[in-house]
Structures are given as structure tokens and as C-alpha cells.
Write an enzyme that holds these catalytic residues in place. Structure first.
Site, short mmCIF file in Angstrom:
data_model
loop_
_atom_site.label_atom_id
_atom_site.label_comp_id
_atom_site.label_asym_id
_atom_site.label_seq_id
_atom_site.Cartn_x
_atom_site.Cartn_y
_atom_site.Cartn_z
N ASN A 118 57.35 9.06 68.32
CA ASN A 118 58.59 9.15 68.83
C ASN A 118 59.60 8.05 68.44
OD1 ASN A 118 60.28 8.96 71.36
ND2 ASN A 118 58.70 8.64 72.72
N ASP A 119 59.34 6.81 68.73
CA ASP A 119 60.20 5.85 68.37
C ASP A 119 60.57 5.79 66.93
OD1 ASP A 119 60.21 4.87 70.90
OD2 ASP A 119 58.65 3.45 70.62
N VAL A 120 59.89 6.26 65.99
CA VAL A 120 60.18 6.30 64.60
C VAL A 120 61.21 7.14 64.21
CG1 VAL A 120 58.12 4.94 63.89
CG2 VAL A 120 58.01 7.54 64.00
N PHE A 168 56.20 3.56 72.39
CA PHE A 168 55.98 2.20 72.57
C PHE A 168 57.15 1.11 73.09
CE2 PHE A 168 52.12 2.67 69.78
CZ PHE A 168 51.34 2.72 70.76
N ALA A 169 58.32 1.61 72.44
CA ALA A 169 59.58 0.84 72.73
C ALA A 169 59.99 0.81 74.29
CB ALA A 169 60.60 1.24 71.72
#
Lengths: 475, 94
Positions: free
Chosen positions: A401-403, A441-442
Site C-alpha cells: 500500500n504505502d510503498v 501503516f501510514a
């Protein structure tokens, strides 16, 4: 004899360096690991020949118990649990240093009471010894408890606390007490202050807990790498205590290794070490509410089915898989590899894009894919794969996701702005396999999911992949 | 003091050697690198052996701490080398 023993320790340290050098390519790595093991054997034999070692019973008992537990853990551990395993080993390493330094302290006390005040082969209880002793005990104790808190967090048994103020306060108090206590201990005469030493050990054990508890679960890769470094430094300090150069060299090797990995992880998340350690969890700082998250995606996500994905893949020339930790949670590595092999059989170029923080520790994703027998040549690092996305027909994002969030390079207000990402959005078509639309996570929504060239398949990564595989067979 | 300078020099130089060697390890092998360094940090077993060996400087408590240290260090040594070997074999096979 003494010279030969010290020479043996040096040989062991050199073998460790060659062992790590072997780790520079997967082909030579197995041999490198074996070289290190030979080095360890030489060091142990040398230690058994030391003049102060007169009975072997307890030593053999200890080795048998430790070897049994260690081998059992190593054979049984799942590859998804490697971060827990390494974190626990960090803790044992720190604990061993703490114990060795404490035992040495007791021995020095006893030696000081002897008529001559000296026993052959013992170091001198001077200032250097006192400073090394205190460092070895302090770092060892912090590593011990800090690592086991990290293990608890990785296993999901310990959550992130909502308020970190109390822990920050405990850390500050412990720190002040420890610094003043250490100075007093060293100056006033270490051998007379055993009670103070015990108090400081307890404070350090507490400090280890208070330091790691407030750190967000998503930041554990950094913490494991840092604790890895600490366990090495504790070993080095123990080397100064015992006056053993082999230990000093080995400890500094491990310390350097942990430090390098810590830096790599911090860079990959675009955060400073201080921010990771004292900033609390990222989601708590910047997260959006569930309503905001829903509103962001409202009506903009294009959903597709496994059959359509199969057709897209069938006409593709180049496909890149983008695995994230969600892939490991769904145990979808093997299904991914199966689909990849099918595509390759159709003469489609297949690669895997690996972000440095894709797993839960440095290099974790590579191990998970290697377990599924993905050839390591197909695993491509972020910097090398990013230019290739423009020529990629289909990029399949699996549990990442975030990456992959383009906001990291476009939106200066985003909490992850500046974090290096996999530029998946440049591929012709992006397939995102994800259970729902919950943030990563972010704690922020991902605009990749609403891009024009993105299609989502909702569901468990493993099941979706299996559906795609059977749809491909039917084509 | 000279002795201290000498050992400190060794420490600093070893850190540089470590940085040079470890920087060349590819990200693919970072997990085995960590478990491998866990294993070699078990070298502290050397100190534990001396404390458990029943020399005249030891007493009951120091021997006990020494044996406990041997156990922990050996978990690192055997666990670290074995699990590293397990992982590296996964990378080796095609």
C-alpha cells in the site's frame, strides 16, 4: 599458550569477516556461513584451553541446553516469523553480554579479596575496565528487554500505546539516573558498589521496555536493525571488559552491520532515526478517519474480476509483481510464483519489484519469495525497477500500500512525502489486489487506487491469484 | 593507557572493516545477514566459558551467571547459523 589462544581468537574474527564477505552473492553465501561457523568452533576450543577453565561439566551442560533450544527454534521457525526470530536472537545476544559482564564483576570482587589481590589471567580492575563493564551491562540489559518488547509487537501481542508521553518521561528519568549512577559507580570504586550496579541493571531493563513500547508496529524493521547493532556493541564492550580482541572485533562487525541496515531502513521510509525512536507511531500522528477515507475513494475505484485480469495478462509482454507484507499474511507467495511461471511459459517477461521496507525486516520479502522458489534474479530492487515501469504492460500490486502511494512524490503535505516509492502508476495497467480500502501503516488513503489506469480486485490475495490462474487455464 | 589506546584502535578499525564489507551485501541477503551476525555475536560465549570453568576466581553465583550466559550465547550460535543456512539454501536452489 596464552599467545596461541589469542591468535585463535584473531583467526576466528578473520573467518567471520570472510564469512560476511561470502554473503555478497547468493552463490557464495552458504559457504560464507560455514566459514563463520568454523571460526566460532576455533574460538570455543581456544576458550576451553584458557588456564582458568578447569572443569567442563557446567560448560557442556550449558552448551547442550543452548544448542538444543537454538537448533529447535531454527528448524521450526516459519519464514514469515523471521523478524521475531532475529529480534529474539538480538535479545539473547544482549542478555549473554549482560550476564558475562556481571559474572566478571563478581569474579573481580572475589579476586580483590584474595591475599595477593590478583589471579593469573584476570584483567585489572582499573578505570578502563569499570567504564567497559558499565557499558556492557547497560547496553546488554536495554537490548535484552527492548528486543523482547519488539518480539511481542511483531507477534501482535503488544499494541501501540495511545499516549507516549509517560514512556518518554520514564526514558528521560532512567537516562538521567543512569548517567549520574554510572559516573558515581566509576569514580567511587566499582567493586564496593554492587548494590548500585543492581539498581542500574533494573533501570536498564525498564529503559529497554520504555524505549521500544511507544514505537509504532510499522517501524519495527528499524528497531530490529538497531537492536541488532546494540547487541554487537554490547559484545564489543564485553570484549573491553575481558581484554579480548576477538570479541571486540566481532562485536564491532555486528554493530556496524546493524547500523548500516538501520540507515537503509530509515532512508527507505524517509525518516530520521530520532523520529522513528521518539516520534510515536506514524498513523497516530497523521491518520485520517474512516469517513474521510471512504469519501476519498467514493465512486472512483474501478473494480474488475479475475477473468478480466487473466485476459489482460494474456495479451501482456511484461508483467511486474509488487509484493507487500499483505502477500505474506495471506500466504500467497506460492500462488504468485505459480502464476509467474505460467506467464513465463507464455513468453511474458516477469519481474518482482522489491521495496526495501516491503517485509517486516530488511530483506524479508526476498526470503519469503525465495522460499516459494522464485529465482533471485527476478527480484529487482526499487531503484532498478522504477525506470522499467513505463515499459510494463501490467503491474500487479499484492498486499502493498504505502510503498506505492504517488502522494509520496507529489503531495508535499502528505505525511509520507519524500519517501521513495515504487512508481507503479507508470505501468500501462495497474491491478491492485486488496481485501478492502483500509489505509496502510501510514494511515492515509492511496491515490494509486483511483488512478485511471488502476483496476482493483477485492479479496484475499491467495484466493484471487488462484482464480486468475484457473481463468488463465480456461483461456 | 597505551593498552587502552591499542584496543580502542582495533575497535575503530574493525568498525571500518565492517562497514566496507557489509555495504557490499545485496538487499536480497539482508535477512540472512542479520541472522548470521546474530550467530557470530554468540562469540561472547568465550567469556561465558571462562566464568563457568570453575577457576579459582569463580564462586557459585558467578558460575551460575556464566552457565546462563553459555545457554543464551549457544542459542544464538546454533540458532543463528542453522536458520541462516536454511534461508541461504532457499536462495541457492533454482
Amino acid at each position: 599458550m596464552h599467545v596461541f589462544i589469542n591468535l585463535a581468537y584473531l583467526v576466528a574474527a578473520v573467518l567471520f569477516i570472510f564469512g560476511i564477505k561470502g554473503m555478497t552473492t547468493p552463490k557464495t553465501a552458504v559457504r560464507g556461513n560455514q566459514l563463520s561457523a568454523v571460526g566460532m568452533l576455533i574460538a570455543v576450543v581456544a576458550a576451553l584451553l584458557e588456564q582458568n577453565v578447569v572443569s567442563y561439566l557446567y560448560i557442556i551442560m550449558g552448551v547442550l541446553i543452548g544448542a538444543g533450544i537454538g537448533t529447535f527454534l531454527a528448524k521450526k521457525v516459519q519464514m514469515t516469523s523471521m523478524p521475531e526470530m532475529v529480534a529474539a536472537l538480538n535479545g539473547f545476544g544482549g542478555g549473554a553480554s549482560l550476564l558475562v559482564a556481571s559474572a566478571n564483576y563478581l569474579e573481580m570482587q572475589k579476586a580483590a579479596e584474595m591475599p595477593l589481590g590478583m589471579i593469573a589471567g584476570m584483567p585489572e580492575a582499573d578505570l578502563k575496565w569499570a567504564i567497559a563493564l558499565i557499558l556492557s551491562i547497560l547496553i546488554g540489559a536495554v537490548t535484552l528487554t527492548g528486543s523482547f518488547v519488539a518480539v511481542g509487537k511483531l507477534m501482535g501481542k503488544l499494541g501501540d500505546p495511545s499516549s507516549i508521553g509517560m514512556f518518554k518521561l520514564i526514558v528521560k528519568i532512567c537516562f538521567v539516573l543512569l548517567v549520574s549512577g554510572s559516573i558515581y559507580f566509576v569514580i567511587d570504586g566499582p567493586l564496593e558498589n554492587a548494590d548500585l550496579l543492581i539498581v542500574m541493571v533494573v533501570l536498564c531493563l525498564l529503559l529497554g521496555v520504555a524505549l521500544v513500547i511507544p514505537i509504532g508496529g510499522a517501524d519495527m524493521p528499524v528497531v530490529i536493525a538497531l537492536l541488532n547493532s546494540y547487541s554487537g556493541l554490547a559484545g564489543s564492550a564485553t570484549g573491553f571488559v575481558l581484554g579480548n580482541n576477538g570479541l571486540i572485533i566481532t562485536g564491532s562487525l555486528v554493530g556496524a552491520s546493524g547500523l548500516i541496515l538501520t540507515t537503509i531502513m530509515c532512508k527507505a521510509m524517509n525518516r530520521s532515526l530520532t523520529n522513528v525512536l521518539f516520534g510515536g507511531s506514524m498513523a497516530a500522528q497523521a491518520g485520517v478517519s474512516k469517513d474521510e477515507n471512504d469519501a476519498f475513494y467514493e465512486g472512483k475505484v474501478k473494480v474488475t474480476s479475475a477473468d478480466e485480469v487473466a485476459m489482460l495478462l494474456d495479451s501482456a509482454k511484461k508483467v511486474v509483481f509488487v509484493p507487500g507484507y499483505g502477500l505474506a499474511v495471506a500466504q500467497a507467495q506460492h500462488a504468485t510464483r505459480e502464476l509467474a511461471s505460467m506467464l513465463q511459459a507464455h513468453d511474458i517477461d516477469v519481474k518482482y519489484a522489491i521495496h526495501p521496507v516491503a517485509g517486516r525486516m530488511p530483506g524479508h520479502m526476498n526470503v519469503l519469495l525465495a522460499e516459494a522458489e522464485v529465482p533471485y534474479e527476478q527480484l529487482v530492487e526499487m531503484d532498478n525497477i522504477n525506470p522499467e515501469f513505463a515499459q510494463t504492460d501490467v503491474a500487479i500490486v499484492l498486499g502493498a500500500n504505502d510503498v506505492t502511494n504517488p502522494a509520496a512524490s507529489k503531495d508535499p503535505n502528505s505525511p509520507i512525502y519524500g519517501m521513495p516509492i515504487l512508481e507503479v502508476q507508470n505501468a500501462k495497467t495497474v491491478i491492485v489486489v486488496k481485501r478492502g480500502l483500509s489505509p496502510g501503516f501510514a494511515g492515509i488513503p492511496n491515490e494509486l487506487f483511483i488512478n485511471d489506469n488502476s483496476l482493483m480486485v477485492h479479496g484475499d490475495a491467495k484466493l484471487v491469484l488462484q482464480e486468475i490462474i484457473s481463468a488463465m487455464k480456461d483461456l | 593507557m597505551e593498552m587502552l589506546m591499542l584496543t580502542f584502535t582495533i575497535f575503530v578499525l574493525a568498525i571500518f572493516v565492517g562497514v566496507e564489507v557489509i555495504n557490499k551485501v545485496p538487499p536480497t541477503l539482508h535477512t540472512p545477514l542479520m541472522s548470521g551476525t546474530n550467530a557470530i555475536s554468540g562469540i561472547v560465549v568465550v567469556g561465558a566459558i571462562i566464568s563457568s570453568g570453575g577457576g579459582e576466581q569463580t564462586d557459585g553465583l558467578s558460575t551460575f551467571l556464566g552457565v546462563l550466559a553459555i545457554i543464551l550465547a549457544c542459542i544464538n550460535i546454533f540458532g543463528g547459523f542453522t536458520v541462516t543456512d536454511r534461508m541461504l539454501h532457499m536462495f541457492k536452489k533454482k
